[in-house]
Design an enzyme around this catalytic site. Structure first.
Site, PDB file in Angstrom:
ATOM      1  N   GLU A 103    -111.648 -64.132 -23.444  1.00  0.00           N
ATOM      2  CA  GLU A 103    -112.673 -64.725 -22.635  1.00  0.00           C
ATOM      3  C   GLU A 103    -113.356 -66.104 -23.481  1.00  0.00           C
ATOM      4  OE1 GLU A 103    -116.455 -62.481 -21.595  1.00  0.00           O
ATOM      5  OE2 GLU A 103    -117.550 -64.328 -21.386  1.00  0.00           O
ATOM      6  N   GLU A 123    -121.874 -72.698 -21.223  1.00  0.00           N
ATOM      7  CA  GLU A 123    -122.923 -71.767 -21.040  1.00  0.00           C
ATOM      8  C   GLU A 123    -124.142 -71.563 -21.828  1.00  0.00           C
ATOM      9  OE1 GLU A 123    -121.341 -67.954 -22.910  1.00  0.00           O
ATOM     10  OE2 GLU A 123    -122.535 -66.728 -21.349  1.00  0.00           O
TER      11      GLU A 123
END
Ligand code: NAG
Ligand code: NAG
Length: 340
Positions: free
Chosen positions: A160, A165
């Site tokens: 990932e 973010e």
């Protein structure tokens, strides 16, 4: 995105933040002259060819709407494509901009989930690729946890990468990698503009902070990003390294704008996850999909809610629709390039 990260620097920011809508062509003016370094060993430039041009409706046509419960326990309901269309949570503006949004109309009772979206590419990608996401604005504000990321279906074994973010009123981006196998970052092993804040990429459901780089510029995230009409996040994925660059709107290299990207001219990346004797990027990242989602509260935004200037509880913030007027990704384009 899965990772709960307590190391994020949550700085104060007035709630009166508003999303910059000034995504006018004139902001794309500056052409930066990227001189090639002649001092270092010159790497032969890779010639990239466009393999996916996710622009306008092509974006919505090539992404699926994820409607399962949020694995990060957010106070959201991820709606399907029809609902997203009816409620204006995913659409193409008249100027071609792709908008992904949280419901900013409905007043809820505390602890009721708010409608939002999570989109994932139908296609899976592998090493030998370059991703260029051009965004005018991104969600931010109390209770929000937006992310632009990539992930394999078998988490964490297929890896990932969280390219963009953060949570709540955070002012700078954090770039994170999660792997199933051992993978450690070695401080000072590579030159980056971001600062390592976590070295252990190996993640599990019990310990999933991942390894990460904190950026130090408020144009990289949230209110500062939006006030600047956003910019470009670009990343190369090769078996020897994953590298992520950020370019503010005024500093997007001409080779990106012209569709002939040449990462060898972009200078030090913001973040780099290299293969080494303590990490095998080629094994750790496989068959990733591109994901955009906006969750609320949950494992990170909820737990960190009171670390910044957000008042009350996260669930109270979710109940008030006026908190989500700026909770929008406005995406100019997402382009995926490959090379032979
Ligand atoms: C990508 O798609 C947009 C919208 O359809 C189009 O205008 C543009 O020319 C395409 N770019 C390339 C390089 O094919
Ligand atoms: C971003 O940081 C700069 C420099 O510290 C500051 O002048 C500016 O006001 C900040 N912008 C926002 C939107 O917080």
């Amino acid at each position: 995105m899965r990772g709960f990260t307590s190391t994020a620097a949550l700085l104060s920011l007035p709630l009166a933040a508003f999303a910059g809508n000034a995504h006018v062509g004139s902001l794309r003016r500056r052409h930066i002259d990227h001189a090639r370094s002649t001092s270092a060993i010159e790497r032969r430039a890779i010639t990239y060819n466009l393999i996916d041009n996710f622009t306008q409706q092509a974006f919505l046509d090539n992404f699926d709407f994820y409607t399962d419960a949020d694995p990060t326990h957010g106070l959201v309901t991820f709606v399907d494509k029809d609902t997203a269309k009816t409620d204006n949570l995913a659409y193409v503006q008249s100027d071609g901009t792709i908008v992904l949004a949280v419901d900013d109309q409905t007043t809820l009772q505390p602890n009721q989930p708010r409608n939002s979206v999570r989109l994932q590419s139908q296609k899976q990608y592998n090493a030998g690729t370059l991703f260029i996401a051009d965004m005018y604005s991104m969600p931010h504000g109390c209770s929000t946890w937006p992310a632009y990321w990539m992930v394999g279906d078998d988490w964490p074994n297929q890896g990932e990468l969280d390219i963009l973010e953060g949570v709540n009123d955070q002012t700078t981006n954090q770039i994170t990698a999660h792997t199933g196998s051992v993978c450690n970052l070695v401080t000072n092993a590579v030159q980056t503009t971001g600062r390592i804040v976590g070295e252990t990429c190996q993640s599990s459901n019990g310990a999933n902070a991942g390894c990460n780089y904190a950026l130090d510029n408020n144009a990289t995230y949230g209110h500062g990003f939006n006030m600047n009409a956003g910019g470009v996040y670009a990343h190369t994925w090769e078996t020897d390294a994953i590298k992520v660059w950020f370019f503010a709107r005024q500093a997007i290299p001409a080779d990106i704008t012209s569709g002939n990207p040449d990462p060898s001219t972009w200078g030090a990346p913001a973040a780099e996850f290299p293969s080494s004797n303590v990490c095998n990027i080629g094994d750790a990242f496989q068959n990733n999909r591109i994901v955009f989602d906006i969750t609320l509260c949950g494992d990170w935004a909820g737990d960190a809610f009171n670390q910044g200037s957000c008042q009350g509880t996260c669930a109270q913030a979710v109940a008030d629709p006026s908190n989500f007027v700026d909770a929008k990704f406005k995406i100019a384009s997402l382009k995926v390039y490959g090379h032979s």
